[in-house]
Design a protein around this motif. Structure first.
Motif: not given
Length: 386
Positions: A143-153
């Protein structure tokens, strides 16, 4: 000209890899959330050294960090007095990403170098080996960088067999995921959610011990402008709990394998199955709740940018015994950033944080005046697009 520029940037990368007395670009936790939106830059701070380079479609990163929080990214207890411990524990990270306005995706990996220890493999003559932690990371923007997520395990697994044939295993898993949504509204500007999970298991022959933690941090950010000052108040609700009755309250954050319990991997195996480690007779599971309103204040000129964030809230530590009451205390925090940009592409950065809160001691929680001062400083050189 482009060839000279690429040679120059490559030289910076080689210097980054050679300078092992300084640290890394992205760590083992959720600061990967910025990878896909960061521009080309070379960063050198107290805890980070590395670069991010790319164009409008493909970008990559490489760097080191100093392992702040403990060995293996805060999975194994730290004891600087033990000669088998390193004073400097680097995390080496690299990643690659694809970026576009519709969707961006990136993958990364962090190798954590930990403690030297004696590994027997069933032999009477042990060999010295190094414990390592592995952290694969998934980063996604939409969404044009409006939604962001990062998942490190982050995963650590150590297996051994004593000279007598007794099998030993240590497994630790740590998840610090982050999700953000920038609404585009003036009142409710952004929503953040942090999800945290920790797992620790040790086996020594027939002796076993295990504990797990689960928690979240939910934040709502609001926006307003008063004259030249931008206001961003937010509300933070953080909750952490153990998933069984074996975990002391002090270890809900899963930063280390119980502090003061063991100084090396061999001792970790020895504590398996002992009452202090895995069979505590708590009446209730550990939990904590924090309600923290905060106010972000931003102001800037052509050269200096300032951000301040005072916060005051309520912290509740749940009692783990039926005959004890829960502990209520005020928690406060003041965080600040200063960025000085003498020219457009070169920035000097300084951050500092002061805080007060409850301190856990054994099976009880003592509320006292505790002052924590954390600071970082360094430079960022914003580089042209390749």
């Amino acid at each position: 000209m482009k060839t000279i520029r690429k040679i120059f940037l490559t030289a910076i990368a080689l210097l980054s890899m050679a300078s092992m007395q300084v640290f890394g670009m992205y760590g083992v936790d959720s600061d990967w959330i910025d990878f896909l939106t960061d521009g080309n830059q070379f960063k050198a701070r107290l805890e980070t050294l590395g670069f991010t380079l790319g164009n409008d479609t493909i970008k990559g990163t490489f760097g080191f960090d100093n392992g702040a929080g403990g060995t293996l990214g805060a999975l194994i207890s730290q004891n600087e007095g033990n000669p088998d411990w390193y004073d400097f524990i680097p995390h080496t990270s690299f990643g690659i990403g694809y970026t576009s306005s519709a969707i961006s995706v990136g993958v990364g990996y962090t190798l954590s170098i930990g403690q030297k220890f004696q590994k027997y493999n069933g032999s009477a003559n042990p060999k010295t080996t190094v414990a390592t932690g592995h952290t694969p990371i998934l980063v996604l923007n939409a969404l044009d960088n409006n939604f962001r997520m990062a998942i490190p395990i982050q995963v650590v697994s150590i297996n051994d067999k004593t000279a007598e044939g007794v099998k030993q295993n240590l497994t630790a898993i740590k998840l610090n995921s982050e999700f953000r949504y920038y609404t585009g509204m003036d009142i409710l500007t952004q929503i953040r959610l942090y999800l945290n999970y920790g797992y620790n298991s040790i086996k020594n022959g027939d002796l076993k011990s295990k504990y797990e933690t689960l928690g979240f941090d939910f934040r709502l950010y609001f926006g307003a402008v008063v004259e030249d000052v931008e206001l961003e108040p937010f509300i933070k609700i953080a909750y952490n709990t153990g998933l069984d009755k074996n975990l002391p309250t002090a270890n809900l954050n899963f930063d280390v394998i119980e502090e003061g319990k063991a100084s090396d991997i061999v001792s970790e195996f020895q504590y398996a199955g002992q009452s202090f480690y895995g069979t505590n007779s708590f009446d209730k599971t550990a939990w904590s709740l924090e309600l923290m309103p905060a106010l972000g204040l931003s102001a800037s000129s052509d050269i200096v940018s300032l951000y301040l964030e005072p916060a005051l809230g309520l912290e509740i530590i749940g009692s783990q015994y039926n005959n004890q009451k829960d502990t209520y205390s005020l928690a406060w925090n003041v965080y600040g950033e200063i960025s000085i940009t003498p020219i457009q592409n070169l920035e000097w950065y300084f951050e500092a944080e002061l805080g007060d809160g409850a301190v856990a001691s054994g099976n009880t929680t003592e509320v006292g005046k505790v002052l924590n001062f954390n600071a970082s400083t360094g430079i960022t050189w914003y580089l042209p697009s390749l």
